[in-house]
Design a protein around this motif. Structure first.
Motif, short mmCIF file in Angstrom:
data_model
loop_
_atom_site.label_atom_id
_atom_site.label_comp_id
_atom_site.label_asym_id
_atom_site.label_seq_id
_atom_site.Cartn_x
_atom_site.Cartn_y
_atom_site.Cartn_z
N LEU A 177 1.14 8.83 -40.63
CA LEU A 177 1.44 9.12 -39.24
C LEU A 177 2.94 9.11 -38.96
CD1 LEU A 177 -1.33 7.06 -37.40
CD2 LEU A 177 -1.20 9.55 -37.63
N VAL A 178 3.62 8.10 -39.47
CA VAL A 178 5.07 8.00 -39.23
C VAL A 178 5.78 9.17 -39.88
CG1 VAL A 178 7.14 6.63 -39.64
CG2 VAL A 178 5.00 5.49 -38.96
N LEU A 179 5.40 9.48 -41.11
CA LEU A 179 6.03 10.59 -41.80
C LEU A 179 5.75 11.91 -41.08
CD1 LEU A 179 7.70 11.46 -44.22
CD2 LEU A 179 5.60 11.62 -45.56
N PHE A 180 4.51 12.08 -40.64
CA PHE A 180 4.14 13.28 -39.90
C PHE A 180 4.98 13.42 -38.63
CE2 PHE A 180 1.23 14.96 -36.49
CZ PHE A 180 1.32 16.29 -36.86
N ASP A 181 5.08 12.36 -37.86
CA ASP A 181 5.84 12.43 -36.61
C ASP A 181 7.31 12.71 -36.87
OD1 ASP A 181 3.57 12.01 -35.18
OD2 ASP A 181 3.95 9.90 -34.72
N ARG A 182 7.87 12.12 -37.91
CA ARG A 182 9.28 12.37 -38.22
C ARG A 182 9.50 13.82 -38.66
NH1 ARG A 182 11.92 6.98 -41.09
NH2 ARG A 182 11.35 5.53 -39.41
N ARG A 183 8.55 14.33 -39.43
CA ARG A 183 8.67 15.73 -39.85
C ARG A 183 8.55 16.66 -38.65
NH1 ARG A 183 5.09 17.03 -45.08
NH2 ARG A 183 6.57 18.75 -45.26
N ILE A 184 7.63 16.35 -37.75
CA ILE A 184 7.46 17.17 -36.55
C ILE A 184 8.72 17.15 -35.70
CG2 ILE A 184 6.27 17.27 -34.32
CD1 ILE A 184 4.73 18.55 -36.57
N THR A 185 9.35 15.98 -35.56
CA THR A 185 10.57 15.88 -34.77
C THR A 185 11.67 16.73 -35.38
OG1 THR A 185 10.02 13.64 -34.01
CG2 THR A 185 12.34 14.29 -33.93
N LEU A 186 11.85 16.63 -36.70
CA LEU A 186 12.88 17.43 -37.36
C LEU A 186 12.57 18.91 -37.24
CD1 LEU A 186 15.37 17.69 -39.15
CD2 LEU A 186 13.89 17.37 -41.16
N TRP A 187 11.31 19.26 -37.40
CA TRP A 187 10.89 20.67 -37.29
C TRP A 187 11.19 21.22 -35.90
CZ3 TRP A 187 9.77 24.99 -39.62
CH2 TRP A 187 8.93 25.93 -39.04
#
Length: 372
Positions: free
Chosen positions: A311-321
């Motif tokens: 979840l944390v990795l997903f959210d960080r990737r989404i933010t960067l994206w």
């Protein structure tokens, strides 16, 4: 043959990973989210002219009003996007958001070319063929049926292939842009409090529901039930929800996050055993009863650590994206005609669920009143 379900499945074919990876979760809605979801705002805009008859331009490429209408028709076929033609105000917003969605897709095409990201024709064809076979079977008859369905909703196989390719390219871009994002164990412990509720087992309630067409009917049913009428008997006689009628309106154990917000508040605020409602949603007027309560279980860090990392990795990737898309859009040399200028032309579409446009089917059980 059910046109809507067939084409919805084809839309899912854009990426075979849609249900299982970060990439798939954000891809399906990138090109159409602006049509159906709220969009975050920005203020930057370069006011430049576009040719007469154009809706927008990206660099030296011009999208005419006819081109845009044709693209919307393909999105309608693939995703069920319905222009709100009966409401002039909403239609104006829809038209502007449609222009922005197309502009974003063109900007992402340019960035993909700059970064050397592409998808082979054979892979696109394989993806589409796989889903045609799964939905319609093997043989030339299946493809003929598929082409006929597309014609019935005003699009063509070539246009569907173009959309599928764009979806797949966006997936590759997402991977490329976010591939270096990492999460440490210290990050997980620091972020755990923010995710604990999501990772725990939520409280569930054994719910029953009756849905009718009018508030007057719902008020009458609620009064009868509060007066002692048997819920199952009334549901079998009155509900317009075909999916639950035979079960006397029983929905079974459900958590609040599986329900529409207004219904969830009413259902979970009601003491066990009591009737609640009426609550209106798009299916009608709902009267429910809250039954047995299954208490929630708080998350344990060690037990949910792997899921927390996802979840944390997903959210960080989404933010960067999202940041990367905003930067790309700002630098994309996009211009709009006055009638197609979005409220926030420099900000990429955003939504509550990455990759799931508001209003599209969710993976959770349907909210009460869905019918069938």
């Amino acid at each position: 043959m059910r046109v809507k379900s067939t084409l919805a499945w084809i839309a899912g074919a854009a990426l075979d990973r849609v249900r299982t990876t970060w990439t798939g979760r954000i891809v399906a809605g990138v090109l159409v989210l602006a049509l159906v979801a709220g969009i975050g705002g920005g203020t930057w805009w370069k006011m430049q002219q576009v040719p007469d008859g154009a809706a927008l331009a990206v660099g030296d490429r011009v999208v005419t009003v006819t081109d845009l209408d044709d693209r919307v028709q393909t999105l309608r076929a693939l995703y069920g996007v319905q222009p709100p033609v009966e409401d002039p105000v909403r239609m104006d917003g829809f038209r502007r958001d449609a222009a922005k969605a197309v502009a974003l897709s063109m900007v992402l095409e340019d960035r993909a070319a700059e970064m050397g990201v592409g998808v082979a024709d054979a892979k696109v064809r394989q993806t589409l063929d796989q889903y045609i076979t799964q939905q319609l079977g093997n043989g030339p008859g299946a493809r003929d049926d598929f082409v006929q369905v597309l014609g019935n909703v005003g699009t063509t196989e070539d246009k569907v292939m173009t959309e599928v390719r764009q979806q797949m390219v966006v997936g590759e871009l997402f991977d490329r842009v976010t591939e270096e994002v990492t999460v440490t164990d210290d990050d997980l412990r620091a972020d755990f409090p923010r995710y604990a509720e999501r990772l725990g087992t939520p409280e569930k309630r054994d719910l029953s529901n009756i849905v009718v067409a009018s508030k007057e009917a719902a008020d009458r049913i609620a009064a009868d039930l509060r007066g002692g009428a048997d819920f199952a008997t009334v549901a079998r006689a009155s509900t317009i929800d075909n999916a639950t009628r035979a079960n006397g309106g029983a929905l079974g154990p459900i958590s609040a996050d599986q329900l529409q917000a207004d219904y969830a508040r009413a259902a979970f605020d009601a003491p066990a055993g009591q009737v609640f409602g009426p609550v209106q949603n798009q299916f009608g007027w709902n009267v429910g009863r809250s039954g047995a309560v299954t208490p929630g279980v708080p998350a344990n860090f060690d037990q949910v650590k792997d899921r927390l990392r996802e979840l944390v990795l997903f959210d960080r990737r989404i933010t960067l994206w999202g940041q990367w898309m905003n930067d790309s859009l700002r630098g994309g040399d996009v211009r709009y005609a006055d009638d197609y200028l979005p409220a926030d032309p420099d900000s990429a579409p955003t939504g509550a669920s990455p990759g799931l446009p508001s209003g599209t089917p969710q993976t959770a059980p349907p909210a009460p009143g869905g019918g069938g």
